[in-house]
Design a protein around this motif. Structure first.
Motif, PDB file in Angstrom:
ATOM      1  N   TRP A  42       0.837  -1.201   0.000  1.00 37.96           N
ATOM      2  CA  TRP A  42       0.000   0.000   0.000  1.00 37.96           C
ATOM      3  C   TRP A  42       0.872   1.252   0.000  1.00 37.96           C
ATOM      4  CZ3 TRP A  42      -0.849   4.262   3.037  1.00 37.96           C
ATOM      5  CH2 TRP A  42      -2.021   4.967   2.819  1.00 37.96           C
ATOM      6  N   PHE A  43       1.882   1.264   0.873  1.00 40.40           N
ATOM      7  CA  PHE A  43       2.789   2.412   0.924  1.00 40.40           C
ATOM      8  C   PHE A  43       3.530   2.583  -0.401  1.00 40.40           C
ATOM      9  CE2 PHE A  43       2.596   1.737   5.604  1.00 40.40           C
ATOM     10  CZ  PHE A  43       2.223   3.017   5.975  1.00 40.40           C
ATOM     11  N   ASP A  44       3.986   1.469  -0.971  1.00 41.57           N
ATOM     12  CA  ASP A  44       4.752   1.524  -2.212  1.00 41.57           C
ATOM     13  C   ASP A  44       3.893   2.012  -3.385  1.00 41.57           C
ATOM     14  OD1 ASP A  44       7.183   1.186  -3.604  1.00 41.57           O
ATOM     15  OD2 ASP A  44       6.514  -0.762  -4.367  1.00 41.57           O
ATOM     16  N   ASP A  45       2.645   1.575  -3.446  1.00 43.37           N
ATOM     17  CA  ASP A  45       1.749   2.008  -4.517  1.00 43.37           C
ATOM     18  C   ASP A  45       1.515   3.512  -4.501  1.00 43.37           C
ATOM     19  OD1 ASP A  45       1.512  -0.606  -5.307  1.00 43.37           O
ATOM     20  OD2 ASP A  45      -0.461  -0.915  -4.360  1.00 43.37           O
ATOM     21  N   ARG A  46       1.576   4.115  -3.352  1.00 44.75           N
ATOM     22  CA  ARG A  46       1.310   5.547  -3.212  1.00 44.75           C
ATOM     23  C   ARG A  46       2.585   6.382  -3.116  1.00 44.75           C
ATOM     24  NH1 ARG A  46      -2.473   2.441  -1.894  1.00 44.75           N
ATOM     25  NH2 ARG A  46      -4.667   3.007  -1.886  1.00 44.75           N
ATOM     26  N   GLY A  47       3.725   5.743  -3.282  1.00 43.31           N
ATOM     27  CA  GLY A  47       4.997   6.467  -3.248  1.00 43.31           C
ATOM     28  C   GLY A  47       5.457   6.831  -1.845  1.00 43.31           C
ATOM     29  N   HIS A  48       4.962   6.094  -0.841  1.00 41.28           N
ATOM     30  CA  HIS A  48       5.337   6.385   0.542  1.00 41.28           C
ATOM     31  C   HIS A  48       6.123   5.259   1.192  1.00 41.28           C
ATOM     32  CE1 HIS A  48       2.993  10.009   0.577  1.00 41.28           C
ATOM     33  NE2 HIS A  48       1.889   9.363   0.240  1.00 41.28           N
ATOM     34  N   ALA A  49       6.803   4.457   0.405  1.00 40.38           N
ATOM     35  CA  ALA A  49       7.582   3.348   0.977  1.00 40.38           C
ATOM     36  C   ALA A  49       8.691   3.876   1.886  1.00 40.38           C
ATOM     37  CB  ALA A  49       8.178   2.493  -0.130  1.00 40.38           C
ATOM     38  N   TRP A  50       9.098   5.095   1.688  1.00 39.17           N
ATOM     39  CA  TRP A  50      10.157   5.661   2.521  1.00 39.17           C
ATOM     40  C   TRP A  50       9.730   5.746   3.984  1.00 39.17           C
ATOM     41  CZ3 TRP A  50       9.270  10.200   5.104  1.00 39.17           C
ATOM     42  CH2 TRP A  50       8.193  10.977   4.674  1.00 39.17           C
ATOM     43  N   TRP A  51       8.413   5.789   4.261  1.00 41.33           N
ATOM     44  CA  TRP A  51       7.948   5.806   5.651  1.00 41.33           C
ATOM     45  C   TRP A  51       8.405   4.552   6.379  1.00 41.33           C
ATOM     46  CZ3 TRP A  51       2.144   7.613   5.963  1.00 41.33           C
ATOM     47  CH2 TRP A  51       2.034   8.908   5.457  1.00 41.33           C
ATOM     48  N   VAL A  52       8.280   3.414   5.704  1.00 42.97           N
ATOM     49  CA  VAL A  52       8.674   2.135   6.312  1.00 42.97           C
ATOM     50  C   VAL A  52      10.173   2.135   6.581  1.00 42.97           C
ATOM     51  CG1 VAL A  52       8.746  -0.361   5.969  1.00 42.97           C
ATOM     52  CG2 VAL A  52       6.784   0.953   5.119  1.00 42.97           C
ATOM     53  N   TRP A  53      10.945   2.560   5.584  1.00 40.85           N
ATOM     54  CA  TRP A  53      12.404   2.533   5.727  1.00 40.85           C
ATOM     55  C   TRP A  53      12.902   3.585   6.706  1.00 40.85           C
ATOM     56  CZ3 TRP A  53      13.231  -1.986   4.613  1.00 40.85           C
ATOM     57  CH2 TRP A  53      12.622  -2.607   3.529  1.00 40.85           C
ATOM     58  N   THR A  54      12.146   4.672   6.854  1.00 36.03           N
ATOM     59  CA  THR A  54      12.512   5.673   7.860  1.00 36.03           C
ATOM     60  C   THR A  54      12.409   5.083   9.258  1.00 36.03           C
ATOM     61  OG1 THR A  54      11.805   7.499   6.452  1.00 36.03           O
ATOM     62  CG2 THR A  54      11.928   7.937   8.809  1.00 36.03           C
ATOM     63  N   CYS A  55      11.362   4.303   9.510  1.00 40.42           N
ATOM     64  CA  CYS A  55      11.210   3.657  10.818  1.00 40.42           C
ATOM     65  C   CYS A  55      12.341   2.668  11.080  1.00 40.42           C
ATOM     66  CB  CYS A  55       9.856   2.964  10.911  1.00 40.42           C
ATOM     67  SG  CYS A  55       8.474   4.113  10.933  1.00 40.42           S
ATOM     68  N   LEU A  56      12.726   1.924  10.057  1.00 36.92           N
ATOM     69  CA  LEU A  56      13.836   0.981  10.226  1.00 36.92           C
ATOM     70  C   LEU A  56      15.143   1.738  10.494  1.00 36.92           C
ATOM     71  CD1 LEU A  56      14.766  -1.956  10.224  1.00 36.92           C
ATOM     72  CD2 LEU A  56      15.169  -1.731   7.766  1.00 36.92           C
ATOM     73  N   ALA A  57      15.355   2.825   9.779  1.00 36.03           N
ATOM     74  CA  ALA A  57      16.567   3.630  10.009  1.00 36.03           C
ATOM     75  C   ALA A  57      16.556   4.227  11.414  1.00 36.03           C
ATOM     76  CB  ALA A  57      16.670   4.736   8.965  1.00 36.03           C
ATOM     77  N   GLY A  58      15.379   4.681  11.883  1.00 32.34           N
ATOM     78  CA  GLY A  58      15.278   5.206  13.241  1.00 32.34           C
ATOM     79  C   GLY A  58      15.624   4.164  14.276  1.00 32.34           C
ATOM     80  N   GLY A  59      15.159   2.928  14.059  1.00 28.01           N
ATOM     81  CA  GLY A  59      15.510   1.849  14.983  1.00 28.01           C
ATOM     82  C   GLY A  59      16.996   1.531  14.958  1.00 28.01           C
TER      83      GLY A  59
END
Length: 88
Positions: A42-59
């Motif tokens: 869902w995130f990738d279809d809308r161009g927001h996959a970076w949200w997922v990777w931002t959380c991983l980078a924050g961790g």
């Protein structure tokens, strides 16, 4: 234009429970990553996959932060213990 000068001294920095704060934040980043992972398509279809990777980078950065603040806390405690011991 006159140079700005402070009217009073800066307050002492606040010292609190730094290690638990960083651990809590790191856990929160990983929980957010895991919560978003099932919706990656869902995130990738809308161009927001970076949200997922931002959380991983924050961790990941939080893990570095935990390592850093634990070493800092240990160094502060060692210095305090060294200062409390009278020189012979």
């Amino acid at each position: 234009m006159a140079k700005w000068t402070p009217q009073h001294e800066a307050p002492e920095p606040l010292e609190g429970p730094v290690v638990p704060t960083i651990v809590g934040g790191t856990i929160l980043w990983f929980v957010l990553f895991l919560a978003q992972l099932p919706f990656y398509g869902w995130f990738d279809d809308r161009g927001h996959a970076w949200w997922v990777w931002t959380c991983l980078a924050g961790g990941g950065l939080g893990l570095i932060g935990i390592w850093y603040v634990r070493r800092r806390d240990a160094a502060i405690k060692r210095a305090a213990a060294r200062d409390d011991v009278p020189a012979s």
